[in-house]
Design a protein around this motif. Sequence first.
Motif, PDB file in Angstrom:
ATOM      1  N   PRO A  87      17.592  -0.494  -9.070  1.00  0.00           N
ATOM      2  CA  PRO A  87      18.879  -0.798  -9.704  1.00  0.00           C
ATOM      3  C   PRO A  87      19.270  -2.253  -9.443  1.00  0.00           C
ATOM      4  N   SER A  88      19.932  -2.860 -10.383  1.00  0.00           N
ATOM      5  CA  SER A  88      20.306  -4.272 -10.242  1.00  0.00           C
ATOM      6  C   SER A  88      21.187  -4.497  -9.015  1.00  0.00           C
ATOM      7  N   THR A  89      21.979  -3.514  -8.644  1.00  0.00           N
ATOM      8  CA  THR A  89      22.872  -3.665  -7.486  1.00  0.00           C
ATOM      9  C   THR A  89      22.108  -3.733  -6.160  1.00  0.00           C
ATOM     10  N   MET A  90      20.838  -3.338  -6.159  1.00  0.00           N
ATOM     11  CA  MET A  90      20.049  -3.333  -4.930  1.00  0.00           C
ATOM     12  C   MET A  90      19.161  -4.569  -4.786  1.00  0.00           C
ATOM     13  N   ARG A  91      18.991  -5.322  -5.858  1.00  0.00           N
ATOM     14  CA  ARG A  91      17.988  -6.394  -5.848  1.00  0.00           C
ATOM     15  C   ARG A  91      18.227  -7.425  -4.758  1.00  0.00           C
ATOM     16  N   GLY A  92      19.449  -7.837  -4.562  1.00  0.00           N
ATOM     17  CA  GLY A  92      19.730  -8.852  -3.564  1.00  0.00           C
ATOM     18  C   GLY A  92      19.403  -8.398  -2.159  1.00  0.00           C
ATOM     19  N   PHE A  93      19.589  -7.123  -1.883  1.00  0.00           N
ATOM     20  CA  PHE A  93      19.318  -6.596  -0.550  1.00  0.00           C
ATOM     21  C   PHE A  93      17.848  -6.752  -0.183  1.00  0.00           C
ATOM     22  N   PHE A  94      16.968  -6.577  -1.160  1.00  0.00           N
ATOM     23  CA  PHE A  94      15.536  -6.596  -0.887  1.00  0.00           C
ATOM     24  C   PHE A  94      14.889  -7.967  -1.107  1.00  0.00           C
ATOM     25  N   ASP A  95      15.675  -8.986  -1.373  1.00  0.00           N
ATOM     26  CA  ASP A  95      15.120 -10.336  -1.481  1.00  0.00           C
ATOM     27  C   ASP A  95      14.394 -10.697  -0.198  1.00  0.00           C
ATOM     28  N   GLY A  96      13.197 -11.217  -0.328  1.00  0.00           N
ATOM     29  CA  GLY A  96      12.435 -11.633   0.848  1.00  0.00           C
ATOM     30  C   GLY A  96      11.506 -10.561   1.394  1.00  0.00           C
ATOM     31  N   PHE A  97      11.603  -9.331   0.887  1.00  0.00           N
ATOM     32  CA  PHE A  97      10.682  -8.288   1.315  1.00  0.00           C
ATOM     33  C   PHE A  97       9.426  -8.350   0.457  1.00  0.00           C
ATOM     34  N   GLY A  98       8.333  -8.728   1.070  1.00  0.00           N
ATOM     35  CA  GLY A  98       7.067  -8.747   0.355  1.00  0.00           C
ATOM     36  C   GLY A  98       6.403  -7.381   0.374  1.00  0.00           C
ATOM     37  N   ARG A  99       5.268  -7.287  -0.305  1.00  0.00           N
ATOM     38  CA  ARG A  99       4.537  -6.017  -0.359  1.00  0.00           C
ATOM     39  C   ARG A  99       4.118  -5.548   1.032  1.00  0.00           C
ATOM     40  N   ASP A 100       3.655  -6.490   1.857  1.00  0.00           N
ATOM     41  CA  ASP A 100       3.210  -6.113   3.202  1.00  0.00           C
ATOM     42  C   ASP A 100       4.365  -5.580   4.039  1.00  0.00           C
ATOM     43  N   ASP A 101       5.535  -6.235   3.937  1.00  0.00           N
ATOM     44  CA  ASP A 101       6.719  -5.766   4.673  1.00  0.00           C
ATOM     45  C   ASP A 101       7.114  -4.363   4.228  1.00  0.00           C
ATOM     46  N   ALA A 102       7.108  -4.156   2.909  1.00  0.00           N
ATOM     47  CA  ALA A 102       7.484  -2.846   2.373  1.00  0.00           C
ATOM     48  C   ALA A 102       6.492  -1.771   2.806  1.00  0.00           C
ATOM     49  N   ALA A 103       5.211  -2.095   2.788  1.00  0.00           N
ATOM     50  CA  ALA A 103       4.187  -1.121   3.176  1.00  0.00           C
ATOM     51  C   ALA A 103       4.299  -0.767   4.658  1.00  0.00           C
ATOM     52  N   GLU A 104       4.545  -1.775   5.502  1.00  0.00           N
ATOM     53  CA  GLU A 104       4.686  -1.508   6.937  1.00  0.00           C
ATOM     54  C   GLU A 104       5.931  -0.664   7.219  1.00  0.00           C
ATOM     55  N   GLY A 105       7.037  -0.978   6.554  1.00  0.00           N
ATOM     56  CA  GLY A 105       8.248  -0.183   6.730  1.00  0.00           C
ATOM     57  C   GLY A 105       8.030   1.266   6.323  1.00  0.00           C
ATOM     58  N   HIS A 106       7.344   1.470   5.213  1.00  0.00           N
ATOM     59  CA  HIS A 106       7.107   2.843   4.761  1.00  0.00           C
ATOM     60  C   HIS A 106       6.123   3.571   5.677  1.00  0.00           C
ATOM     61  N   ARG A 107       5.159   2.834   6.244  1.00  0.00           N
ATOM     62  CA  ARG A 107       4.235   3.450   7.201  1.00  0.00           C
ATOM     63  C   ARG A 107       5.012   3.978   8.409  1.00  0.00           C
ATOM     64  N   ILE A 108       5.928   3.162   8.932  1.00  0.00           N
ATOM     65  CA  ILE A 108       6.744   3.599  10.071  1.00  0.00           C
ATOM     66  C   ILE A 108       7.590   4.809   9.686  1.00  0.00           C
ATOM     67  N   ALA A 109       8.185   4.764   8.489  1.00  0.00           N
ATOM     68  CA  ALA A 109       9.020   5.877   8.023  1.00  0.00           C
ATOM     69  C   ALA A 109       8.219   7.166   7.908  1.00  0.00           C
ATOM     70  N   THR A 110       6.980   7.057   7.467  1.00  0.00           N
ATOM     71  CA  THR A 110       6.123   8.242   7.350  1.00  0.00           C
ATOM     72  C   THR A 110       5.823   8.827   8.722  1.00  0.00           C
ATOM     73  N   THR A 111       5.505   7.980   9.690  1.00  0.00           N
ATOM     74  CA  THR A 111       5.229   8.492  11.040  1.00  0.00           C
ATOM     75  C   THR A 111       6.492   9.059  11.688  1.00  0.00           C
ATOM     76  N   LEU A 112       7.651   8.497  11.359  1.00  0.00           N
ATOM     77  CA  LEU A 112       8.930   9.036  11.852  1.00  0.00           C
ATOM     78  C   LEU A 112       9.096  10.485  11.414  1.00  0.00           C
ATOM     79  N   ILE A 113       8.860  10.745  10.143  1.00  0.00           N
ATOM     80  CA  ILE A 113       8.988  12.103   9.609  1.00  0.00           C
ATOM     81  C   ILE A 113       7.945  13.030  10.225  1.00  0.00           C
ATOM     82  N   GLU A 114       6.716  12.555  10.327  1.00  0.00           N
ATOM     83  CA  GLU A 114       5.648  13.388  10.891  1.00  0.00           C
ATOM     84  C   GLU A 114       5.950  13.792  12.334  1.00  0.00           C
TER      85      GLU A 114
END
Length: 199
Positions: A87-114
């Motif tokens: 959504p356009s309202t979220m774009r500014g929040f994620f400025d500066g997050f590259g693919r590697d940052d996003a992938a690492e964050g999601h990896r941590i989130a997955t292990t959190l749930i597990e």
Amino acid sequence: MAVRHLYIARHGAADAFGELTSAGQRQANLLGERLARLPINTVWHSPLPRAADTALTIARHVASAPLIKAQELIDHVPWVPPNDEMPSTMRGFFDGFGRDDAAEGHRIATTLIEKFAAAPAAGDDTHEVLITHDYPIAWLLRHALETPPIRWFGISSANAALTVIEFRPEHAATLVMFNDMSHLPVELRWTGFPPRIRP
């Protein structure tokens, strides 16, 4: 049927250097007093100082429970929407997050749930405290409610507020309470929220 009880809280109020303020120390102590009434098995915490110090204070009230650092509880962005779904309202929040940052964050989130979002395999009920940060709490809550990944965004927890989730075998998770601050006096409630949106 064994039940896993998770008592989840954001660390106490902290300063710009990530150290607990005097208000944050009071919040942690009051949360510890509240949790002392429960049969806590373990106090887990993020490795960051503001969470580790909060957990240490809580552990003094539940002295029989071990205090354990968990990398999965570290502050992280759990999921970044693809550009075509953002959504356009979220774009500014994620400025500066590259693919590697996003992938690492999601990896941590997955292990959190597990690690934490499952019923006990067998045996007795467990009662575990998780001292973490705003975003991991939002991700755990989103998962428990079985909502789409994007729903973590915009869920906020106040400092030392208590969220309780229960997990039973072969049942949907139960949200018992969210952002409960009844153990805090008025002047210690809603810290961690911008002043303009504090109730």
